[in-house]
Design a protein around this motif. Structure first.
Motif, short mmCIF file in Angstrom:
data_model
loop_
_atom_site.label_atom_id
_atom_site.label_comp_id
_atom_site.label_asym_id
_atom_site.label_seq_id
_atom_site.Cartn_x
_atom_site.Cartn_y
_atom_site.Cartn_z
N HIS A 75 34.28 41.00 42.89
CA HIS A 75 33.35 40.26 42.50
C HIS A 75 33.42 40.29 40.97
O HIS A 75 34.03 41.32 40.46
CB HIS A 75 31.47 40.86 42.62
N PRO A 76 33.28 39.13 40.13
CA PRO A 76 33.80 39.01 38.71
C PRO A 76 33.20 40.49 37.95
O PRO A 76 33.77 40.90 36.92
CB PRO A 76 33.11 37.82 38.07
N LEU A 77 32.13 40.79 38.44
CA LEU A 77 31.32 42.05 37.50
C LEU A 77 32.24 43.43 37.93
O LEU A 77 32.34 43.84 36.95
CB LEU A 77 30.12 42.47 37.87
N ASP A 78 32.61 43.48 39.15
CA ASP A 78 33.40 44.61 39.49
C ASP A 78 34.59 44.76 38.77
O ASP A 78 35.33 45.61 38.52
CB ASP A 78 33.44 44.72 41.09
N LEU A 79 35.15 43.38 38.71
CA LEU A 79 36.49 43.38 37.87
C LEU A 79 36.51 43.56 36.61
O LEU A 79 37.13 44.33 36.01
CB LEU A 79 37.33 41.89 38.21
N ALA A 80 35.45 43.27 35.88
CA ALA A 80 35.21 43.36 34.46
C ALA A 80 34.94 44.85 34.20
O ALA A 80 34.96 45.20 33.00
CB ALA A 80 33.88 42.53 34.07
N THR A 81 34.31 45.67 35.11
CA THR A 81 33.94 46.86 34.94
C THR A 81 34.92 47.93 35.52
O THR A 81 34.67 49.30 35.55
CB THR A 81 32.66 47.45 35.48
N GLN A 82 36.13 47.60 35.93
CA GLN A 82 37.02 48.23 36.71
C GLN A 82 37.38 49.47 35.94
O GLN A 82 37.92 48.82 34.74
CB GLN A 82 37.80 47.21 37.38
N LEU A 83 37.74 50.46 36.32
CA LEU A 83 38.33 51.60 35.39
C LEU A 83 39.26 52.52 36.28
O LEU A 83 39.12 52.57 37.50
CB LEU A 83 37.05 52.77 35.02
#
Length: 272
Positions: free
Chosen positions: A6-14
């Motif tokens: 999901h775009p949110l998971d890509l944006a918060t990926q660490l």
């Protein structure tokens, strides 16, 4: 076949580095006017603690202080387990880029247990989400396109008003991620910041403004969020005072069954 993130998971990926720091990168999918949407910054900082192997329980509170603009590109997060007690755990996080510290945060986690419960706060009665018009976000800031907004009261209308006739700061709406995403603490942390800056609504124009500090309180555990699934949340937002360059902004988010999932307050700087 691997399911795309999901775009949110890509944006918060660490990604952990060899020296213990966590490396991330801003996402154009959640870009705001001058930097990333503050909700994704908050969600990323919370994810840092959520993914720690020694993490205890579920988050209860998250405070994020926005110290400087976050530039497009890479960043790093320093994570520190400040203290762990029998049922609570305290974390501090620092987000840095080449120019220095851009945001600091603290989070409290806890092992929740069944106790006597009482919820005085009542979810407002809104028309069903599907009966309300969806806010048109095409062509607007990218982060707005990552959410489905359906206002029942208090949509932001850019219509400059006289100084002695400000509009109400109150809003009611249904909201959820786009594309749909099952609710968890990462997405809930981001959702606590989806409410438009109240001074835009009150003044009817885009006043220079930015969040200085955001605190969110979570009132359920992971199982409670799992029960929400992808259904829209009901949200309310308001302000109490605009004075001397700062104002407060308060908000609540309820689940589909009326459970209060999160409350939040932020201090916002404005120049007028």
């Amino acid at each position: 076949m691997t399911t795309p993130l999901h775009p949110l998971d890509l944006a918060t990926q660490l990604t952990p580095s060899d020296d213990g720091r966590l490396m991330g990168r801003t996402s154009g999918a959640y870009w705001n006017m001058m930097g990333p949407f503050g909700g994704t910054t908050a969600a990323t900082l919370l994810r840092a603690a959520l993914e720690a192997p020694q993490r205890l329980g579920d988050p209860v509170a998250l405070t994020v202080n926005f110290c400087a603009p976050i530039a497009e590109g890479a960043f790093e997060i320093g994570l520190n387990e400040a203290r762990t007690n029998r049922s609570t755990q305290h974390w501090t996080m620092v987000l840095s880029q080449e120019h220095g510290i851009a945001a600091t945060a603290s989070a409290v986690f806890a092992k929740r247990r069944e106790t006597w419960a009482h919820q005085p706060a009542e979810r407002p009665t809104l028309p069903p989400a599907e009966t309300l018009p969806r806010l048109e976000t095409e062509g607007r800031n990218a982060w707005l396109q990552r959410y489905e907004f359906r206002f029942a009261e208090g949509p932001m209308v850019l219509d400059p008003r006289a100084d002695n006739d400000p509009a109400s700061a109150y809003s009611e709406l249904h909201v959820r991620d786009l594309p749909e995403r099952k609710l968890d603490f990462v997405s809930l942390a981001a959702l606590t910041d989806i409410f438009f800056v109240r001074i835009f609504q009150v003044r009817g124009r885009l006043v220079p403004a930015g969040t200085v500090s955001l605190t969110s309180y979570f009132h359920t555990d992971a199982a409670g969020l799992e029960a929400q699934g992808t259904k829209p949340l009901t949200g309310t937002a308001d302000s109490n005072v605009f004075r001397q360059g700062f104002f407060d902004q308060t908000a609540k988010l309820w689940g589909a069954d009326g459970t209060l999932l999160a409350t939040t307050v932020q201090t916002v700087y404005y120049k007028e």
